[in-house]
Design a protein around this motif. Sequence first.
Motif, PDB file in Angstrom:
ATOM      1  N   CYS A  71     -39.145 -52.206 -24.137  1.00 49.56           N
ATOM      2  CA  CYS A  71     -39.192 -52.797 -22.795  1.00 49.56           C
ATOM      3  C   CYS A  71     -37.790 -52.971 -22.206  1.00 49.56           C
ATOM      4  CB  CYS A  71     -39.958 -54.116 -22.799  1.00 49.56           C
ATOM      5  SG  CYS A  71     -39.371 -55.324 -23.984  1.00 49.56           S
ATOM      6  N   ARG A  74     -36.416 -49.398 -21.335  1.00 48.44           N
ATOM      7  CA  ARG A  74     -37.092 -48.875 -20.144  1.00 48.44           C
ATOM      8  C   ARG A  74     -36.544 -49.499 -18.867  1.00 48.44           C
ATOM      9  NH1 ARG A  74     -41.318 -51.318 -18.373  1.00 48.44           N
ATOM     10  NH2 ARG A  74     -42.038 -51.879 -20.437  1.00 48.44           N
ATOM     11  N   ILE A  79     -37.041 -45.666 -16.303  1.00 47.77           N
ATOM     12  CA  ILE A  79     -37.902 -44.491 -16.477  1.00 47.77           C
ATOM     13  C   ILE A  79     -39.280 -44.936 -16.957  1.00 47.77           C
ATOM     14  CG2 ILE A  79     -35.978 -42.918 -16.914  1.00 47.77           C
ATOM     15  CD1 ILE A  79     -36.604 -43.052 -19.893  1.00 47.77           C
ATOM     16  N   SER A  80     -40.250 -44.035 -16.870  1.00 51.72           N
ATOM     17  CA  SER A  80     -41.621 -44.338 -17.278  1.00 51.72           C
ATOM     18  C   SER A  80     -41.724 -44.443 -18.795  1.00 51.72           C
ATOM     19  CB  SER A  80     -42.567 -43.242 -16.780  1.00 51.72           C
ATOM     20  OG  SER A  80     -42.299 -42.028 -17.461  1.00 51.72           O
ATOM     21  N   ASP A  81     -42.804 -45.098 -19.233  1.00 47.71           N
ATOM     22  CA  ASP A  81     -43.057 -45.228 -20.669  1.00 47.71           C
ATOM     23  C   ASP A  81     -43.166 -43.865 -21.346  1.00 47.71           C
ATOM     24  OD1 ASP A  81     -43.043 -48.008 -20.722  1.00 47.71           O
ATOM     25  OD2 ASP A  81     -45.207 -48.166 -20.389  1.00 47.71           O
ATOM     26  N   SER A  82     -43.863 -42.930 -20.692  1.00 47.32           N
ATOM     27  CA  SER A  82     -44.063 -41.616 -21.322  1.00 47.32           C
ATOM     28  C   SER A  82     -42.743 -40.866 -21.461  1.00 47.32           C
ATOM     29  CB  SER A  82     -45.073 -40.785 -20.535  1.00 47.32           C
ATOM     30  OG  SER A  82     -44.615 -40.563 -19.214  1.00 47.32           O
ATOM     31  N   LYS A  83     -41.894 -40.951 -20.447  1.00 45.35           N
ATOM     32  CA  LYS A  83     -40.598 -40.281 -20.523  1.00 45.35           C
ATOM     33  C   LYS A  83     -39.726 -40.925 -21.601  1.00 45.35           C
ATOM     34  CE  LYS A  83     -37.138 -38.331 -17.456  1.00 45.35           C
ATOM     35  NZ  LYS A  83     -36.644 -38.217 -16.090  1.00 45.35           N
TER      36      LYS A  83
END
Length: 127
Positions: A71, A74, A79-83
């Motif tokens: 967290c 990020r 950036i997004s969680d997936s990235k």
Amino acid sequence: MAKKRESVEEPLPLPQEVAEALERCGGIMGLTGSLPRDEALERESALYRALADPIRLKILVMLAIQPLCVCVIRVVLGISDSKLSYHLGVLKRAGLIAGEAQGNWIIYSLTEMGRRVLGRRIDLGEG
């Protein structure tokens, strides 16, 4: 069925300096015998690929300052969680970071290899 070609060392048209140096190291066979194994080159290649992205370098530098949870990383990177998951996976596969479960959290930190690699490539004293 294709015929198998025999491996015969034919003289190569080389500049004299290159030919002499090649001869000193044992010719083509001596040169190829001095090369690292393919597995070692694959590991080095993965390391360089992991270091080739500014986002991953920023993650490494943050983890050099202190271990962090996803967290925080990020939020800092935006950036997004997936990235982020993708980038953390690349760094883990390269052996540069490790994640340790602490309750509901996974805390990421540099491995010893990650410290060595980062320390010799980036001056961490500059902000």
